[in-house]
Design a protein around this motif. Structure first.
Motif, short mmCIF file in Angstrom:
data_model
loop_
_atom_site.label_atom_id
_atom_site.label_comp_id
_atom_site.label_asym_id
_atom_site.label_seq_id
_atom_site.Cartn_x
_atom_site.Cartn_y
_atom_site.Cartn_z
N LEU A 130 12.49 -3.98 -20.77
CA LEU A 130 10.92 -3.74 -21.20
C LEU A 130 10.49 -2.45 -21.47
N GLN A 131 9.75 -2.22 -22.38
CA GLN A 131 9.64 -0.35 -23.19
C GLN A 131 7.95 -0.06 -22.59
N ASP A 154 3.14 -10.15 -17.12
CA ASP A 154 2.39 -10.49 -16.40
C ASP A 154 3.15 -10.37 -15.20
N TYR A 155 4.56 -10.43 -15.32
CA TYR A 155 5.16 -10.91 -13.83
C TYR A 155 5.67 -9.38 -13.17
N TYR A 156 4.82 -8.11 -14.33
CA TYR A 156 4.75 -6.72 -13.45
C TYR A 156 4.39 -5.93 -12.13
N ASN A 157 4.20 -5.38 -11.00
CA ASN A 157 3.02 -4.40 -10.40
C ASN A 157 3.46 -3.55 -11.34
N ILE A 158 2.58 -2.63 -11.86
CA ILE A 158 2.42 -1.46 -12.68
C ILE A 158 1.94 -0.36 -11.42
N ILE A 213 1.58 15.16 -15.82
CA ILE A 213 2.06 14.36 -16.81
C ILE A 213 1.69 13.39 -16.00
N TYR A 214 1.25 12.20 -16.93
CA TYR A 214 0.79 11.04 -16.06
C TYR A 214 1.88 9.89 -16.48
N TYR A 215 2.48 9.14 -15.46
CA TYR A 215 3.26 8.03 -16.63
C TYR A 215 3.49 7.08 -15.44
N CYS A 216 3.17 5.71 -16.02
CA CYS A 216 3.17 4.60 -16.11
C CYS A 216 4.83 3.66 -15.63
N ALA A 217 4.57 2.87 -14.43
CA ALA A 217 6.46 2.46 -14.22
C ALA A 217 6.09 0.18 -14.03
N ALA A 218 6.72 0.56 -14.00
CA ALA A 218 6.45 -0.94 -13.58
C ALA A 218 7.75 -1.76 -12.82
N ARG A 219 7.70 -2.48 -11.75
CA ARG A 219 9.31 -3.47 -10.84
C ARG A 219 8.07 -4.51 -10.86
N ILE A 220 9.21 -5.03 -10.07
CA ILE A 220 8.93 -7.09 -10.56
C ILE A 220 8.52 -6.58 -8.24
N GLY A 261 6.19 -6.09 -5.74
CA GLY A 261 5.33 -5.92 -5.46
C GLY A 261 4.73 -4.14 -5.59
N CYS A 262 3.61 -3.56 -4.86
CA CYS A 262 3.14 -1.90 -5.04
C CYS A 262 4.52 -1.61 -4.24
N SER A 263 4.01 -0.49 -4.67
CA SER A 263 5.20 0.81 -4.68
C SER A 263 4.37 2.55 -4.89
N TYR A 264 4.54 3.47 -4.02
CA TYR A 264 4.40 5.24 -4.47
C TYR A 264 4.75 5.63 -4.89
N LEU A 265 6.45 4.63 -4.00
CA LEU A 265 7.86 5.60 -4.34
C LEU A 265 8.29 5.44 -5.85
N PRO A 266 8.57 6.57 -6.21
CA PRO A 266 9.22 6.99 -7.59
C PRO A 266 10.71 5.89 -7.74
N ALA A 267 11.20 6.05 -7.25
CA ALA A 267 12.75 5.37 -6.54
C ALA A 267 12.27 3.50 -6.82
N ASP A 268 12.44 3.05 -6.47
CA ASP A 268 11.48 1.44 -6.89
C ASP A 268 11.07 1.64 -7.87
N PHE A 269 11.41 2.26 -9.20
CA PHE A 269 10.47 1.40 -10.65
C PHE A 269 12.12 2.22 -10.55
N ARG A 270 12.21 0.80 -11.49
CA ARG A 270 13.66 0.89 -12.95
C ARG A 270 12.42 1.58 -14.40
#
Length: 123
Positions: free
Chosen positions: A2-3, A30-34, A93-100, A102-111
């Motif tokens: 995913l990019q 579709d399968y990702y929380n953003i 700087i604003y970033y988007c990130a994806a994880r399967i 559920g939602c989270s506010y922890l950057p370490a939870d997103f790959r």
């Protein structure tokens, strides 16, 4: 793989608005929380907002509630962050990130992360 690519940042006066976009490629979003995150100079990256994969659940940090709106268009593989009544402290700087999972506010939870887009709020 995913990019994610963010766009829509820029220079805006206090009180102004911007809409950021996060476009996914390689996989359907579709399968990702953003999540949307931001990082100001000299500060840690912080979570701003998150939207569930279906779009049915949205979350905001207190500092942006009522002014920012997160949304998604899965047909376009895109997530948006509408930012109204911007304040100078939103400069980052604003970033988007994806994880399967559920939602989270922890950057370490997103790959999966985008490269970021600069938002500057200044008169």
């Amino acid at each position: 793989q995913l990019q994610l690519v963010e766009s829509g940042g820029g220079l805006v006066q206090p009180g102004g608005s911007l809409r950021l976009s996060c476009v996914g490629s390689g996989y359907s979003l579709d399968y990702y929380n953003i999540g949307w995150f931001r990082q100001a100079p000299g500060k840690e990256r912080e979570g701003v907002s998150c939207i569930s994969s279906s779009g049915g659940n949205t979350n905001y940090v207190d500092s942006v509630k009522g002014r920012f709106t997160i949304s998604r268009d899965n047909a376009k593989n895109t997530v948006y962050l509408r930012m109204n009544n911007l304040k100078p402290e939103a400069t980052a700087i604003y970033y988007c990130a994806a994880r399967i999972l559920g939602c989270s506010y922890l950057p370490a939870d997103f790959r999966s992360w985008g490269q970021g887009t600069q938002v500057t709020v200044s008169s």
